[in-house]
Design a protein around this motif. Structure first.
Motif, PDB file in Angstrom:
ATOM      1  N   THR A  45      -1.526   0.722  13.097  1.00  0.00           N
ATOM      2  CA  THR A  45      -1.542   0.301  14.488  1.00  0.00           C
ATOM      3  C   THR A  45      -1.879   1.486  15.375  1.00  0.00           C
ATOM      4  O   THR A  45      -1.937   2.638  14.936  1.00  0.00           O
ATOM      5  CB  THR A  45      -0.175  -0.301  14.893  1.00  0.00           C
ATOM      6  N   ASP A  46      -2.106   1.201  16.642  1.00  0.00           N
ATOM      7  CA  ASP A  46      -2.474   2.216  17.628  1.00  0.00           C
ATOM      8  C   ASP A  46      -1.233   3.003  18.046  1.00  0.00           C
ATOM      9  O   ASP A  46      -0.195   2.417  18.373  1.00  0.00           O
ATOM     10  CB  ASP A  46      -3.082   1.505  18.838  1.00  0.00           C
ATOM     11  N   VAL A  47      -1.317   4.319  18.044  1.00  0.00           N
ATOM     12  CA  VAL A  47      -0.195   5.185  18.424  1.00  0.00           C
ATOM     13  C   VAL A  47      -0.631   6.071  19.582  1.00  0.00           C
ATOM     14  O   VAL A  47      -1.676   6.720  19.515  1.00  0.00           O
ATOM     15  CB  VAL A  47       0.282   6.056  17.244  1.00  0.00           C
ATOM     16  N   ARG A  48       0.172   6.108  20.640  1.00  0.00           N
ATOM     17  CA  ARG A  48      -0.118   6.940  21.802  1.00  0.00           C
ATOM     18  C   ARG A  48       1.097   7.826  22.105  1.00  0.00           C
ATOM     19  O   ARG A  48       2.235   7.354  22.053  1.00  0.00           O
ATOM     20  CB  ARG A  48      -0.411   6.083  23.036  1.00  0.00           C
ATOM     21  N   GLU A  49       0.849   9.071  22.438  1.00  0.00           N
ATOM     22  CA  GLU A  49       1.929   9.985  22.799  1.00  0.00           C
ATOM     23  C   GLU A  49       2.143   9.981  24.314  1.00  0.00           C
ATOM     24  O   GLU A  49       1.195  10.078  25.079  1.00  0.00           O
ATOM     25  CB  GLU A  49       1.620  11.406  22.331  1.00  0.00           C
ATOM     26  N   CYS A  50       3.399   9.879  24.727  1.00  0.00           N
ATOM     27  CA  CYS A  50       3.752  10.004  26.132  1.00  0.00           C
ATOM     28  C   CYS A  50       5.258  10.112  26.249  1.00  0.00           C
ATOM     29  O   CYS A  50       5.989   9.798  25.312  1.00  0.00           O
ATOM     30  CB  CYS A  50       3.243   8.820  26.972  1.00  0.00           C
ATOM     31  N   THR A  51       5.721  10.579  27.398  1.00  0.00           N
ATOM     32  CA  THR A  51       7.137  10.532  27.736  1.00  0.00           C
ATOM     33  C   THR A  51       7.287   9.699  28.993  1.00  0.00           C
ATOM     34  O   THR A  51       6.329   9.520  29.759  1.00  0.00           O
ATOM     35  CB  THR A  51       7.703  11.937  27.994  1.00  0.00           C
ATOM     36  N   TYR A  52       8.465   9.182  29.223  1.00  0.00           N
ATOM     37  CA  TYR A  52       8.680   8.333  30.394  1.00  0.00           C
ATOM     38  C   TYR A  52       8.401   9.068  31.698  1.00  0.00           C
ATOM     39  O   TYR A  52       8.020   8.456  32.690  1.00  0.00           O
ATOM     40  CB  TYR A  52      10.120   7.811  30.398  1.00  0.00           C
ATOM     41  N   ALA A  53       8.588  10.362  31.707  1.00  0.00           N
ATOM     42  CA  ALA A  53       8.431  11.139  32.933  1.00  0.00           C
ATOM     43  C   ALA A  53       6.978  11.506  33.242  1.00  0.00           C
ATOM     44  O   ALA A  53       6.674  11.942  34.351  1.00  0.00           O
ATOM     45  CB  ALA A  53       9.263  12.417  32.854  1.00  0.00           C
ATOM     46  N   ASP A  54       6.082  11.323  32.266  1.00  0.00           N
ATOM     47  CA  ASP A  54       4.685  11.733  32.428  1.00  0.00           C
ATOM     48  C   ASP A  54       3.852  10.525  32.868  1.00  0.00           C
ATOM     49  O   ASP A  54       3.328   9.775  32.044  1.00  0.00           O
ATOM     50  CB  ASP A  54       4.158  12.308  31.117  1.00  0.00           C
ATOM     51  N   ARG A  55       3.719  10.358  34.171  1.00  0.00           N
ATOM     52  CA  ARG A  55       3.052   9.178  34.721  1.00  0.00           C
ATOM     53  C   ARG A  55       1.632   9.014  34.192  1.00  0.00           C
ATOM     54  O   ARG A  55       1.230   7.910  33.803  1.00  0.00           O
ATOM     55  CB  ARG A  55       3.031   9.276  36.251  1.00  0.00           C
ATOM     56  N   ASP A  56       0.856  10.081  34.182  1.00  0.00           N
ATOM     57  CA  ASP A  56      -0.541   9.968  33.775  1.00  0.00           C
ATOM     58  C   ASP A  56      -0.660   9.564  32.309  1.00  0.00           C
ATOM     59  O   ASP A  56      -1.511   8.738  31.944  1.00  0.00           O
ATOM     60  CB  ASP A  56      -1.266  11.289  34.014  1.00  0.00           C
ATOM     61  N   ALA A  57       0.185  10.149  31.459  1.00  0.00           N
ATOM     62  CA  ALA A  57       0.150   9.798  30.037  1.00  0.00           C
ATOM     63  C   ALA A  57       0.583   8.348  29.819  1.00  0.00           C
ATOM     64  O   ALA A  57       0.027   7.640  28.970  1.00  0.00           O
ATOM     65  CB  ALA A  57       1.041  10.750  29.237  1.00  0.00           C
ATOM     66  N   VAL A  58       1.565   7.907  30.590  1.00  0.00           N
ATOM     67  CA  VAL A  58       2.014   6.514  30.479  1.00  0.00           C
ATOM     68  C   VAL A  58       0.908   5.562  30.916  1.00  0.00           C
ATOM     69  O   VAL A  58       0.647   4.541  30.256  1.00  0.00           O
ATOM     70  CB  VAL A  58       3.293   6.286  31.317  1.00  0.00           C
ATOM     71  N   LEU A  59       0.245   5.878  32.019  1.00  0.00           N
ATOM     72  CA  LEU A  59      -0.865   5.039  32.480  1.00  0.00           C
ATOM     73  C   LEU A  59      -1.930   4.895  31.397  1.00  0.00           C
ATOM     74  O   LEU A  59      -2.403   3.791  31.108  1.00  0.00           O
ATOM     75  CB  LEU A  59      -1.485   5.642  33.741  1.00  0.00           C
ATOM     76  N   ALA A  60      -2.306   6.015  30.792  1.00  0.00           N
ATOM     77  CA  ALA A  60      -3.333   5.977  29.747  1.00  0.00           C
ATOM     78  C   ALA A  60      -2.861   5.182  28.542  1.00  0.00           C
ATOM     79  O   ALA A  60      -3.634   4.436  27.927  1.00  0.00           O
ATOM     80  CB  ALA A  60      -3.702   7.399  29.335  1.00  0.00           C
ATOM     81  N   ALA A  61      -1.586   5.330  28.196  1.00  0.00           N
ATOM     82  CA  ALA A  61      -1.059   4.664  27.008  1.00  0.00           C
ATOM     83  C   ALA A  61      -0.914   3.161  27.197  1.00  0.00           C
ATOM     84  O   ALA A  61      -1.031   2.395  26.232  1.00  0.00           O
ATOM     85  CB  ALA A  61       0.294   5.271  26.632  1.00  0.00           C
TER      86      ALA A  61
END
Length: 287
Positions: A45-61
């Motif tokens: 499956t698709d795996v994306r790295e992010c943390t809850y505090a990182d808005r830009d990474a969450v948006l991309a994920a």
């Protein structure tokens, strides 16, 4: 094809939800949101790295995700801000429905202090405009033995109160049901409890029998509980002390005693007992 985002996939709860949904339904496409991709479950499956505090990474994920399983992040004074950031980013990314792991009785004045955070997050999700389902978990049956010290003693101001703790596996199983057909559960708040409400002395006796160790419950007063924890963890911050002690005072005042039928309604079978939860617990979570 519906894309489901799953947070906490490297943990017990999110990991089980992933295993239940991966490959089980060709309509579902999973996307795992994790801090460290190397620790993600070994599923195709698709795996994306992010943390809850990182808005830009969450948006991309989350772009392209329609339904989101949101496991509450680590306890701490920053949790409300992290949850607010994550919820806002999910809405901006176009997520339509959030399934959030909350806490029974989540409210601004709930006895268990960390329940305040869950109320805050529920409100943020409501205000976001996304559809939602709240799984309001009681304490976890399979984690209760970890409350004991090295001598097997559960110690705290729990009095003769009871708690209807739930198996994490039941919460995960219920989450999988909701995630498959979220529209059927839109706006619902389910109380996730076990099939019975137990006193802490009963928890100790029954858990000890399953785990093959001597366990007991020793009641403390509130002041005594704070003092013992300050002595044992001198670097602990006040919010941690409040959370630890209020775990027991919430049991004492009956906040956690209600047995809900929601697990059985969602799963079509009774909720797991304490013994079943401990016998089936994942490795590394035993006492």
């Amino acid at each position: 094809m519906t894309t489901i985002g799953i947070t906490g996939a490297t943990g017990t709860l999110g990991g089980r939800v992933t295993s239940l949904l991966a490959g089980a339904d060709m309509r579902l496409d999973l996307r795992l949101l994790v801090r460290d991709a190397a620790r993600a479950p070994d599923v195709d499956t698709d795996v994306r790295e992010c943390t809850y505090a990182d808005r830009d990474a969450v948006l991309a994920a989350l772009r392209g995700v329609e339904t989101l399983f949101m496991v509450s992040t680590h306890e701490g004074p920053q949790r409300r801000d992290e949850h607010r950031t994550f919820v806002a980013a999910a809405a901006e990314a176009g997520v339509r429905h959030v399934v959030y792991t909350s806490f029974v009785g989540a409210a601004p004045d709930t006895t268990f202090t960390l329940g305040h955070d869950h109320h805050f997050t529920e409100q943020a999700i409501r205000d976001s405009g996304m559809s939602y389902t709240f799984l309001r978990d009681n304490f976890y049956l399979d984690v209760l033995p970890l409350f004991a010290d090295d001598h097997g003693v559960l110690r705290g101001p729990g009095g003769r109160g009871r708690l209807a703790a739930v198996a994490r596996a039941d919460v995960a199983d219920a989450a999988a049901v909701v995630l498959r057909d979220p529209a059927d559960h839109a706006g619902a708040a389910y109380d996730m409890t076990g099939p019975e409400a137990l006193r802490l002395d009963e928890v100790a006796a029954r858990a000890g029998a399953v785990l093959g160790r001597e366990m007991s419950y020793v009641e403390e007063g509130v002041d005594e509980a704070y003092a013992s924890r300050r002595a044992g963890w001198p670097d602990a911050r006040q919010w941690q002390l409040d959370a630890w002690v209020s775990t027991y005072t919430a049991i004492a005042d009956g906040s956690l005693a209600r047995v809900s039928p929601d697990v059985e309604r969602l799963l079509g079978r009774p909720a797991r007992t304490l013994e079943q939860a401990l016998e089936q617990r994942p490795r590394g979570t035993g006492a």
